[in-house]
Motif scaffolding. Structure first.
Motif, PDB file in Angstrom:
ATOM      1  N   HIS A   1      49.180  46.031  30.042  1.00 57.93           N
ATOM      2  CA  HIS A   1      47.764  46.410  30.145  1.00 57.93           C
ATOM      3  C   HIS A   1      47.077  46.479  28.787  1.00 57.93           C
ATOM      4  O   HIS A   1      46.173  47.286  28.570  1.00 57.93           O
TER       5      HIS A   1
ATOM      6  N   CYS B   1      41.503  43.172  35.833  1.00 59.37           N
ATOM      7  CA  CYS B   1      42.873  43.633  36.090  1.00 59.37           C
ATOM      8  C   CYS B   1      42.834  44.772  37.114  1.00 59.37           C
ATOM      9  O   CYS B   1      41.808  45.450  37.260  1.00 59.37           O
TER      10      CYS B   1
ATOM     11  N   CYS C   1      43.945  47.560  36.800  1.00 61.61           N
ATOM     12  CA  CYS C   1      43.739  48.842  36.113  1.00 61.61           C
ATOM     13  C   CYS C   1      42.270  49.088  35.822  1.00 61.61           C
ATOM     14  O   CYS C   1      41.891  50.169  35.388  1.00 61.61           O
TER      15      CYS C   1
ATOM     16  N   CYS D   1      43.636  41.836  30.735  1.00 60.20           N
ATOM     17  CA  CYS D   1      44.966  42.395  30.439  1.00 60.20           C
ATOM     18  C   CYS D   1      46.027  41.298  30.550  1.00 60.20           C
ATOM     19  O   CYS D   1      45.867  40.333  31.300  1.00 60.20           O
TER      20      CYS D   1
HETATM   21 ZN   LIG Z   1      45.287  46.152  33.149  1.00 58.89          ZN
END
Ligand SMILES: [Zn+2]
Length: 336
Positions: free
Chosen positions: A197, A207, A209, A214
């Motif tokens: 990440h 991503c 996240c 990432c």
């Molecule tokens: Zn990420």
């Protein structure tokens, strides 16, 4: 996973300088003297368990078992399956001193889930550690599954003997971890080591996240299969091995991004060894050769020729082995 199914039931691993027997599912081997430790690895498809026996000086894997997760049942069902896994292992191999639980996501200090991207159901805030600890009658130490992989490979697998190890697990997502003198470096907040990440491409693809560009968003299995126009990562490797250019190019592109991610990690951490595991890693040198080239091109201040990039050694039970290590005092990790 595919090759693991066909793997022989017993393997030999070098653990702390000795060749020891690692038993398969139908293990009948008795536990040796010393304390034993149970590791439970919660995966989207299977729950795996491993029992380690011995004291700090000498550890061996004495049992391994697997059962379906039944993830579609949601948190309550999965928690029951985890408790059953632990109890079954104790019935077969004897009750252990400690229990560690590896999970595919993040959790808070109390062991309640904060991010479980790959399992169905409403996991947010589910007090998994409390439920499983109560169900087993023993306090369970929780660990992220990629960090469990790192702990296992760093101490008993491909990173063994190296002071500083960076590990990366490639698959549905891209996990990672760092060990220093055999212990995980988890940082002030318990979440350090998320090599997948870090931003590799500004304004790149979104991503899971929430960030853009990432390493994970550029290299995860679904990206590889899309680049190659194949259904599964296995198909991509097979096509590449038989010389299909599109699959070779797809692997090379993914390897190049992974090389950037690892070059950053190398520059900051100066590891002696980098361990690569998970599904995509089965591509072997098809992946590792371009990855090593990418690393070499980008690392200028660390003697890159002295850093080994090696495939993982412990197979699909690395997570369970690492979870068992996480439960032990000598490897004690934070609760999250
Ligand atoms: Zn990420």
């Amino acid at each position: 996973m595919g090759s693991e199914r066909h793997a022989p039931r017993a393997h030999r691993h070098l653990i702390r300088g000795r060749s020891v027997f690692v038993s398969g599912r139908a293990a009948t081997r008795r536990r040796g003297p010393g304390v034993s430790h149970l590791g439970i690895d919660l995966g989207g498809t299977n729950i795996k368990t491993a029992v380690l026996s011995g004291d700090g000086g000498e550890l061996e894997v004495v049992a391994r078992d697997s059962r379906p997760t039944k993830a579609a049942g949601g948190p309550e069902t999965v928690a029951s399956r985890l408790i059953e896994s632990g109890r079954t292992s104790w019935e077969r191999h004897g009750e252990t001193e400690t229990v560690g639980l590896g999970v595919p996501g993040l959790f808070d200090d109390s062991g309640a889930i904060t991010l479980f991207p790959n399992l169905p159901g409403d996991w947010d805030g589910f007090p998994l550690r409390t439920v499983v600890s109560e169900g087993l009658g023993k306090t369970v130490q929780m660990i992220n599954d990629a960090r469990a992989f790192t702990l296992a490979e760093g101490n008993m697998g491909a990173g063994r003997g190296s002071r500083i190890v960076v590990a990366m697990v490639l698959g549905t997502g891209v996990g990672g971890g760092i060990t220093v003198d055999g212990r995980l470096h988890l940082g002030a907040f318990g979440t350090a080591g998320e090599i997948g990440h870090q931003t590799i491409l500004p304004d790149g693809p979104l991503c899971g996240c929430g960030n853009r560009g990432c390493a994970e968003a550029l290299t995860k299995a679904s990206v590889l299969t899309e680049l190659a126009g194949k259904e599964s990562a296995e198909e991509v490797y097979e096509a590449a091995q038989s010389g299909e250019q599109r699959s070779i190019d797809a692997i090379t592109e993914v390897a190049n991004y992974l090389g950037i991610a690892l070059a950053n990690a190398v520059t900051i951490l100066g590891p002696e060894r980098i361990v690569i595991g998970g599904g995509i890693a089965k591509a072997g040198d098809l992946l590792l050769d371009p990855l090593r080239r990418s690393l070499k091109q980008r690392v200028t201040l660390v003697p890159i020729d002295e850093i080994e990039v090696v495939p993982a050694m412990l197979g699909s039970y690395a997570g369970a082995i690492g979870a068992a290590l996480a439960g032990m005092d000598q490897f004690a990790v934070r609760s999250r």
